[in-house]
Design an enzyme around this catalytic site. Structure first.
Site, PDB file in Angstrom:
ATOM      1  N   LYS A 126       0.864  -1.185   0.000  1.00 32.33           N
ATOM      2  CA  LYS A 126       0.000   0.000   0.000  1.00 32.33           C
ATOM      3  C   LYS A 126       0.895   1.228   0.000  1.00 32.33           C
ATOM      4  CE  LYS A 126      -4.341   1.374   0.208  1.00 32.33           C
ATOM      5  NZ  LYS A 126      -5.540   0.754  -0.384  1.00 32.33           N
ATOM      6  N   ASP A 166      -6.936   4.522  -4.808  1.00 27.89           N
ATOM      7  CA  ASP A 166      -7.585   4.415  -3.485  1.00 27.89           C
ATOM      8  C   ASP A 166      -8.207   5.787  -3.235  1.00 27.89           C
ATOM      9  OD1 ASP A 166      -7.841   2.587  -0.998  1.00 27.89           O
ATOM     10  OD2 ASP A 166      -7.179   4.457  -0.102  1.00 27.89           O
TER      11      ASP A 166
HETATM   12  P1  NDP Z   1     -13.018   7.961  -2.967  1.00 26.30           P
HETATM   13  O1  NDP Z   1     -11.956   8.959  -2.722  1.00 26.30           O
HETATM   14  O2  NDP Z   1     -13.560   7.770  -4.330  1.00 26.30           O
HETATM   15  O3  NDP Z   1     -14.271   8.260  -2.006  1.00 26.30           O
HETATM   16  C1  NDP Z   1     -14.144   8.302  -0.625  1.00 26.30           C
HETATM   17  C2  NDP Z   1     -15.469   8.716  -0.024  1.00 26.30           C
HETATM   18  O4  NDP Z   1     -15.384   8.654   1.396  1.00 26.30           O
HETATM   19  C3  NDP Z   1     -15.859  10.147  -0.358  1.00 26.30           C
HETATM   20  O5  NDP Z   1     -17.249  10.245  -0.348  1.00 26.30           O
HETATM   21  C4  NDP Z   1     -15.248  10.916   0.807  1.00 26.30           C
HETATM   22  O6  NDP Z   1     -15.883  12.158   1.043  1.00 26.30           O
HETATM   23  C5  NDP Z   1     -15.487   9.965   1.949  1.00 26.30           C
HETATM   24  N1  NDP Z   1     -14.437  10.145   2.965  1.00 26.30           N
HETATM   25  C6  NDP Z   1     -13.090  10.006   2.797  1.00 26.30           C
HETATM   26  N2  NDP Z   1     -12.445  10.267   3.936  1.00 26.30           N
HETATM   27  C7  NDP Z   1     -13.397  10.568   4.840  1.00 26.30           C
HETATM   28  C8  NDP Z   1     -13.369  10.910   6.205  1.00 26.30           C
HETATM   29  N3  NDP Z   1     -12.206  11.006   6.866  1.00 26.30           N
HETATM   30  N4  NDP Z   1     -14.555  11.109   6.834  1.00 26.30           N
HETATM   31  C9  NDP Z   1     -15.725  11.000   6.156  1.00 26.30           C
HETATM   32  N5  NDP Z   1     -15.814  10.683   4.856  1.00 26.30           N
HETATM   33  C10 NDP Z   1     -14.669  10.472   4.220  1.00 26.30           C
HETATM   34  O7  NDP Z   1     -12.453   6.581  -2.368  1.00 26.30           O
HETATM   35  P2  NDP Z   1     -12.929   5.097  -2.667  1.00 26.30           P
HETATM   36  O8  NDP Z   1     -14.405   5.063  -2.857  1.00 26.30           O
HETATM   37  O9  NDP Z   1     -12.042   4.537  -3.691  1.00 26.30           O
HETATM   38  O10 NDP Z   1     -12.535   4.373  -1.292  1.00 26.30           O
HETATM   39  C11 NDP Z   1     -13.432   4.297  -0.179  1.00 26.30           C
HETATM   40  C12 NDP Z   1     -12.957   3.221   0.774  1.00 26.30           C
HETATM   41  O11 NDP Z   1     -12.924   1.956   0.081  1.00 26.30           O
HETATM   42  C13 NDP Z   1     -11.543   3.389   1.349  1.00 26.30           C
HETATM   43  O12 NDP Z   1     -11.512   2.828   2.645  1.00 26.30           O
HETATM   44  C14 NDP Z   1     -10.694   2.546   0.404  1.00 26.30           C
HETATM   45  O13 NDP Z   1      -9.473   2.136   1.020  1.00 26.30           O
HETATM   46  C15 NDP Z   1     -11.627   1.386   0.187  1.00 26.30           C
HETATM   47  N6  NDP Z   1     -11.371   0.595  -1.008  1.00 26.30           N
HETATM   48  C16 NDP Z   1     -11.383   1.155  -2.262  1.00 26.30           C
HETATM   49  C17 NDP Z   1     -11.173   0.370  -3.369  1.00 26.30           C
HETATM   50  C18 NDP Z   1     -11.275   0.906  -4.742  1.00 26.30           C
HETATM   51  O14 NDP Z   1     -11.190   0.094  -5.700  1.00 26.30           O
HETATM   52  N7  NDP Z   1     -11.497   2.191  -4.948  1.00 26.30           N
HETATM   53  C19 NDP Z   1     -10.827  -1.068  -3.242  1.00 26.30           C
HETATM   54  C20 NDP Z   1     -10.934  -1.572  -1.895  1.00 26.30           C
HETATM   55  C21 NDP Z   1     -11.159  -0.755  -0.832  1.00 26.30           C
HETATM   56  P3  NDP Z   1     -15.210  13.508   0.451  1.00 26.30           P
HETATM   57  O15 NDP Z   1     -15.425  13.450  -1.028  1.00 26.30           O
HETATM   58  O16 NDP Z   1     -15.927  14.612   1.134  1.00 26.30           O
HETATM   59  O17 NDP Z   1     -13.751  13.426   0.826  1.00 26.30           O
END
Ligand code: NDP
Length: 444
Positions: A126, A166
């Protein structure tokens, strides 16, 4: 003292001020206790657990770049190459101000077991940086990505370490990073996944984590006598995972009534309008207030709150430690029957234990969100054979992988006398393959 407790104490002592890493190790080691105890002598002699919790390599570097005002900015960056026993390191790059070494280590550690569970030959890694792409111009994001990759390119490659997206690293960032890698190395190879379709990306990779989450959730429900069709679902987050989880849930006949971002959340009792959500988040990169403003059935609330909405299924898809004990109590009180983690470690240990103790089916992230990395591995296969598969081919492989993952962890839990404990099942199934490969490869 038992071997598991000894190693956990060692992790806390040797990795101070990394609470998320401690939390991830504790959760895994606790559920491996019965497996470890059955083989304690051999594992202890080979220091298997000490090697498992210590990354093979940790890279820390600075990323200098110039902002639009001509000011030089400096960010911290990380790549943790955790375990390559079963394949090249594989895991995403997180760009978010909260990123530090402990966060990257927790994610890298989880990734080892997740990647093992997919059944594909990928090790765990990571990386990321405390750079925040939010509010930056495209030129600033490119300047950061190019500087970041200039250093990272020395340590990665299609057969050694293959990063992906991510939080904060989407198609735009992967594109800039890939371009810089190619320019420096002079090779056109599948060194990153999540690439655009015009330069080696895989169809269905964008959708994979969210779709995979639903395939696994539907299978878990089915095997426990429920049907996803007709269920009410609450989702947190509104990024890549949340959007495609929402889309697939609706395709399977469920109704999704919430999404959130870091400032607020939306309750839409008529069901989330995915096209509008995509327009707001993927095209305009705007806040959810814009979604609520464009849709009369939606209410916008500041802060947190999605877990207080009555639902059958809850899918945390934003970030770590976003579903706390009180949230778990609210879900149980409202009759929720299943929680599946789209994000990595979104549920605290106390909340997980409370949900499990109250009969809620609980699928941990390392199984439930493995569809993203599994499809990244399918992207690597396509790059290696210089072919592109159709959306349907990739999607059907993804579906099979997720169904298999569920049965692997279900069977592992049953085999070790913990039927229905999918957290233990996932950790055990993921661990056994890695432990066997590590043992076979000697002391390295
Ligand atoms: P994105 O950046 O596309 O979206 C993240 C979302 O979560 C946004 O809505 C963001 O809001 C919100 N968010 C992020 N940080 C915070 C916080 N500290 N408090 C509240 N809301 C928060 O990321 P992904 O959708 O790709 O990833 C989401 C999760 O899934 C993570 O844990 C990631 O590690 C996991 N994941 C992702 C994969 C992938 O293929 N994308 C694969 C496996 C796991 P805002 O826009 O306001 O920041």
């Amino acid at each position: 003292m038992s071997y598991v407790d000894e190693v956990f104490d060692l992790v806390v002592e040797k990795n101070p001020a990394q609470p998320e890493f401690h939390q991830a190790v504790k959760e895994v080691l606790e559920s491996l206790r019965v497996v470890i105890e059955a083989n304690e002598e051999a594992y202890r002699r080979d220091a298997l657990l000490e090697r498992l919790v210590t990354p093979e390599r940790q890279l820390l570097f600075r990323v200098p770049w110039v902002d639009d005002k001509g000011q030089v900015q400096v960010n911290n960056a990380f790549r943790v190459q955790f375990n390559s026993a079963i394949g090249p390191y594989k895991g995403g790059l997180r760009l978010h101000p909260s990123v530090n070494l402990g966060i990257i280590k927790f994610l890298g550690f989880e990734q080892i077991f997740k990647n093992s569970l997919t059944g594909l030959p990928i090790g765990g890694g990571k990386g990321g940086s405390d750079f925040d792409p939010k509010g930056k111009s495209d030129r600033e994001v490119m300047a950061f990505c190019q500087s970041f990759m200039t250093e990272l390119s020395k340590y990665i490659g299609a057969d050694t370490d293959v990063p992906a997206g991510d939080i904060g690293t989407g198609a735009r960032e992967i594109g800039y990073m890939y371009g810089q890698y190619k320019r420096i190395k002079g090779v056109y190879e599948g060194v990153l996944t999540g690439k655009g379709l015009s330069y080696g990306g895989s169809l269905a990779r964008t959708e994979a984590t969210g779709y995979g989450l639903l395939y696994l959730t539907a299978e878990m429900l089915k095997c426990n006598g429920h049907d996803i069709n007709g269920k009410t679902v609450v989702i947190s987050g509104s990024g890549n995972v949340a959007i495609y989880a929402c889309q697939k849930a609706q395709q399977l006949g469920a109704k999704v009534v919430t999404v959130s971002d870091s400032t607020g959340w939306v309750y839409d009792p008529e069901g989330i309008d995915v096209a509008l959500l995509k327009e707001v988040k993927e095209v305009k990169r705007a806040r959810l207030t814009e979604y609520a403003a464009a849709r009369s059935s939606a209410e916008y609330h500041e802060g947190r709150g999605v877990w207080g909405i009555k639902c059958d299924v809850a899918l945390p898809c934003a970030t770590q430690n976003e579903l706390l004990l009180d949230d778990a109590k609210a879900l149980v009180a409202n009759g929720c029957i299943a929680v599946a983690e789209g994000a990595n470690m979104p549920t605290t240990m106390e909340a997980t234990e409370y949900l499990q103790a109250n009969g809620v089916l609980f699928a941990p992230g390392k199984a439930a969100n493995a569809g993203g990395v599994a499809t990244s591995a399918l992207e690597m296969s396509q790059n290696s054979e210089r072919l592109s598969w159709t959306f349907e081919e990739v999607d059907s492989k993804l579906q099979n992988i997720m169904v298999n993952i569920f049965h692997n962890l279900d069977n592992a839990a049953k085999k070790y006398g913990m039927e229905g404990n999918y957290v233990a099942g996932a950790n055990i199934a993921g661990f056994l393959k890695v432990a066997e490969a590590m043992t076979a490869q000697g002391i390295v």
